[in-house]
Design an enzyme around this catalytic site. Structure first.
Site, short mmCIF file in Angstrom:
data_model
loop_
_atom_site.label_atom_id
_atom_site.label_comp_id
_atom_site.label_asym_id
_atom_site.label_seq_id
_atom_site.Cartn_x
_atom_site.Cartn_y
_atom_site.Cartn_z
N HIS A 63 0.88 -1.18 0.00
CA HIS A 63 0.00 0.00 0.00
C HIS A 63 0.91 1.22 0.00
O HIS A 63 2.00 1.17 0.58
CB HIS A 63 -0.83 0.08 1.28
CG HIS A 63 -1.76 -1.05 1.51
ND1 HIS A 63 -1.41 -2.19 2.18
CD2 HIS A 63 -3.06 -1.21 1.18
CE1 HIS A 63 -2.44 -3.00 2.26
NE2 HIS A 63 -3.46 -2.44 1.65
N ASP A 66 2.32 1.78 3.38
CA ASP A 66 3.27 0.78 3.89
C ASP A 66 4.70 1.20 3.55
O ASP A 66 5.63 0.98 4.33
CB ASP A 66 3.11 -0.60 3.23
CG ASP A 66 1.75 -1.21 3.39
OD1 ASP A 66 1.03 -0.82 4.33
OD2 ASP A 66 1.41 -2.09 2.57
N MET A 97 2.40 -5.89 -7.79
CA MET A 97 1.09 -5.30 -7.46
C MET A 97 1.27 -4.15 -6.47
O MET A 97 2.17 -4.18 -5.63
CB MET A 97 0.21 -6.41 -6.84
CG MET A 97 -1.15 -5.98 -6.38
SD MET A 97 -1.20 -5.44 -4.66
CE MET A 97 -1.82 -6.90 -3.84
N GLU A 190 -11.23 -6.52 -4.80
CA GLU A 190 -11.15 -7.57 -3.78
C GLU A 190 -12.41 -7.56 -2.91
O GLU A 190 -12.58 -6.68 -2.07
CB GLU A 190 -9.91 -7.36 -2.91
CG GLU A 190 -9.76 -8.44 -1.86
CD GLU A 190 -8.47 -8.32 -1.06
OE1 GLU A 190 -7.55 -7.61 -1.49
OE2 GLU A 190 -8.40 -8.96 0.00
N LYS A 192 -15.15 -8.55 0.03
CA LYS A 192 -15.16 -9.02 1.42
C LYS A 192 -16.55 -8.71 1.99
O LYS A 192 -17.08 -7.63 1.72
CB LYS A 192 -14.07 -8.30 2.23
CG LYS A 192 -13.90 -8.88 3.63
CD LYS A 192 -12.72 -8.26 4.38
CE LYS A 192 -12.56 -8.92 5.74
NZ LYS A 192 -11.50 -8.30 6.55
N GLU A 226 -9.98 -13.47 -2.09
CA GLU A 226 -9.17 -13.92 -0.95
C GLU A 226 -9.88 -15.07 -0.24
O GLU A 226 -11.07 -14.97 0.09
CB GLU A 226 -8.95 -12.75 0.03
CG GLU A 226 -8.27 -13.23 1.31
CD GLU A 226 -7.86 -12.13 2.27
OE1 GLU A 226 -7.37 -11.08 1.81
OE2 GLU A 226 -8.05 -12.34 3.48
N HIS A 229 -11.90 -14.24 2.95
CA HIS A 229 -13.10 -13.43 2.80
C HIS A 229 -14.31 -14.28 2.39
O HIS A 229 -15.41 -14.09 2.91
CB HIS A 229 -12.86 -12.30 1.80
CG HIS A 229 -11.77 -11.36 2.23
ND1 HIS A 229 -11.34 -10.32 1.47
CD2 HIS A 229 -11.03 -11.33 3.36
CE1 HIS A 229 -10.37 -9.66 2.11
NE2 HIS A 229 -10.16 -10.28 3.26
N ASP A 254 -5.45 -13.76 -3.31
CA ASP A 254 -4.92 -13.63 -1.95
C ASP A 254 -5.08 -14.97 -1.23
O ASP A 254 -6.20 -15.41 -0.94
CB ASP A 254 -5.66 -12.53 -1.18
CG ASP A 254 -5.13 -11.14 -1.51
OD1 ASP A 254 -4.21 -11.02 -2.34
OD2 ASP A 254 -5.64 -10.17 -0.91
N ASP A 264 -11.68 -12.06 10.25
CA ASP A 264 -10.71 -12.33 9.17
C ASP A 264 -9.37 -12.77 9.78
O ASP A 264 -8.61 -11.94 10.26
CB ASP A 264 -10.55 -11.03 8.38
CG ASP A 264 -9.77 -11.19 7.11
OD1 ASP A 264 -9.59 -12.32 6.65
OD2 ASP A 264 -9.34 -10.16 6.57
N ASP A 266 -6.71 -14.56 8.44
CA ASP A 266 -5.49 -14.40 7.63
C ASP A 266 -4.36 -15.33 8.09
O ASP A 266 -3.19 -14.91 8.18
CB ASP A 266 -4.99 -12.93 7.66
CG ASP A 266 -5.92 -11.98 6.92
OD1 ASP A 266 -6.67 -12.43 6.05
OD2 ASP A 266 -5.88 -10.77 7.22
N ASP A 296 -1.73 -13.16 1.44
CA ASP A 296 -2.25 -12.03 2.22
C ASP A 296 -2.61 -12.56 3.61
O ASP A 296 -3.75 -12.89 3.90
CB ASP A 296 -3.48 -11.40 1.55
CG ASP A 296 -3.88 -10.13 2.27
OD1 ASP A 296 -3.07 -9.63 3.08
OD2 ASP A 296 -5.00 -9.64 2.05
C1 GLT Z 1 -5.87 -5.56 4.34
C2 GLT Z 1 -6.98 -6.50 3.95
C3 GLT Z 1 -6.61 -7.36 2.80
C4 GLT Z 1 -6.35 -6.60 1.55
C5 GLT Z 1 -5.19 -5.69 1.63
C6 GLT Z 1 -5.09 -4.89 0.38
S1 GLT Z 1 -5.14 -4.75 3.04
O1 GLT Z 1 -4.86 -6.27 5.00
O2 GLT Z 1 -7.32 -7.31 5.07
O3 GLT Z 1 -7.53 -8.37 2.56
O4 GLT Z 1 -6.02 -7.55 0.54
O5 GLT Z 1 -5.64 -3.63 0.52
MN MN Z 2 -8.06 -11.13 4.96
MN MN Z 3 -6.65 -9.54 0.90
#
Ligand code: GLT
Ligand code: MN
Ligand code: MN
Length: 395
Positions: A63, A66, A97, A190, A192, A226, A229, A254, A264, A266, A296
């Site tokens: 980002h 970041d 990306m 993306e 969610k 992702e 998500h 992702d 979430d 991750d 991600d």
């Molecule tokens: C954030 C989010 C992710 C996205 C990222 C890209 S930022 O961490 O939870 O799912 O992919 O903006």
């Molecule tokens: Mn996530």
């Molecule tokens: Mn993501």
């Protein structure tokens, strides 16, 4: 720099040609959560680049904030960019990306492109154009849009039809900006369903796909789905990915791991639903999908810096192990005999109907052995058990 715990080189050792990427925000995640402070120090971009290269990754994504923290002076920006570029040149790590942080600053608390405040919407465009410029300085080809704050807690706040129009206006505007600057970005939306907003617009792959075809430049825009998500929402991720891929819209992915019905998480790729991860890898590999395998995700909050690198190495290693399992599935005589029986029943690719008046007439006249069709099983229990045994390592 922390030493690498494992120097083991084997068939599952990642190499740049595997196209594994991480975000600066993923391995750089300091372990903060809504209930607690960071548990480890933040790692800077230069150290991340060197470490990812050492581990065999292909690239790093970021980002805007970041890389260049909000509020940096132009001198600081220049220094950060110069040092980051040097690290990339020294290591060969690429930036495939880039994306915009449109969620951290309180100014975006009612959304960025869909805030009810038109000044916020224009500020989001400004921030995104600048971030697109930054991404291009490093050769990024894909530009991700994660609309974490695009949504509502109450529908009293905004007309959701109007919000979709604002969202469309923003993507159309930024598509024209990419064209005007000769950036040639591929935009990846993306989806969610919720978190951090109570409900987020474009909550699923399907919503995003339908939205794309209402844009001025649908050819520029695809998906960045992702795992976490879709899994949060109880959806079958591989089906969503397959639908995006079949539409030519899988621009990025992702990878991580998630239990259904939770926040979430991750987690490290493959660490929750192994069979789902296997079928996802099989889909990507069997389809020879050329995109980046982006993780991600982040290390558990319990980890120190060494744990972060264990997490990163483990993510790539699991992918490569599952890739080998997919090849094994495709070569396993017993499994393929069952798959062959399904193909003989018309389950092979290309066994499709296309309308003609003759075919319509012949299907209308066809006599089906319905008793036989009702009686004959599909053998999926056996096929799934063989898949499980393959995954469990006893085949
Ligand atoms: C954030 C989010 C992710 C996205 C990222 C890209 S930022 O961490 O939870 O799912 O992919 O903006
Ligand atoms: Mn996530
Ligand atoms: Mn993501």
């Amino acid at each position: 720099m922390t030493p690498t715990r494992s120097t083991k080189q084997d068939a599952y050792t990642p190499r740049p040609e595997h196209h594994f990427t991480f975000g600066l925000w993923t391995v750089g995640n300091p372990g903060r959560d809504p209930f607690g402070e960071p548990t480890r120090p933040a790692i800077g971009p230069v150290e991340i680049v060197h470490k990812l290269a050492e581990l065999g990754a292909y690239g790093v994504n970021f980002h805007d904030d970041d890389l260049v923290p909000r509020g940096s002076s132009s001198t600081e920006r220049d220094r950060i960019v110069r040092e980051f570029r040097k690290a990339l040149e020294e290591t060969g790590i690429k930036v495939p990306m880039a994306t915009t942080n449109l969620f951290g600053d309180p100014v975006f608390r009612d959304g960025a492109f869909t805030s009810v405040d038109a000044n916020v919407r224009r500020h989001a465009l400004q921030k995104t154009m600048r971030a697109m410029d930054l991404g291009k300085e490093f050769g990024a080809e894909t530009y991700v849009f994660w609309g974490g704050r695009e949504g509502t807690e109450t529908n009293a706040s905004k007309d959701p039809q109007e919000a979709i129009k604002w969202f469309r206006d923003a993507i159309n505007f930024l598509s024209e900006y990419s064209i005007a600057q000769n950036y040639n970005y591929k935009f990846a939306l993306e989806p969610k369903p919720n978190e951090p907003r109570g409900d987020i617009f474009l909550p699923t792959i399907g919503h995003a796909l339908a939205f794309i075809y209402t844009l001025d430049h649908p050819e520029m825009v695809g998906l960045n789905p992702e795992i976490a998500h879709d899994t949060m929402a109880g959806l079958e991720f591989t089906h969503g990915v397959a639908q995006a891929m079949e539409a030519g819209k899988l621009f990025h992915i992702d990878l991580n791991a998630q239990k259904p019905g939770r926040y979430d998480q991750d987690h490290r790729f493959g660490s929750e639903d192994l069979k789902a991860a296997f079928f996802l890898v099989k889909l990507l590999e069997d389809s020879k999908w050329p995109g980046m395998r982006h993780f991600d995700s982040h290390a558990y909050r319990t980890e120190d810096q060494q744990g972060v690198w264990d997490f990163a190495a483990g993510s790539m290693r699991t992918y490569l192990i599952l890739k080998e399992k997919a090849a094994q599935f495709n070569q396993d005589a017993e499994i393929q005999a069952l798959v062959g029986e399904l193909a003989a029943r018309g389950g092979k690719p290309g066994a499709r109907v296309k309308y003609s008046s003759q075919l319509a007439q012949s299907i209308r006249d066809e006599k089906f052995d319905l008793e036989g069709l009702r009686a004959k099983g599909y053998g999926y229990e056996r096929l799934d058990q063989l898949t499980m045994e393959l995954l469990l390592g006893v085949r």
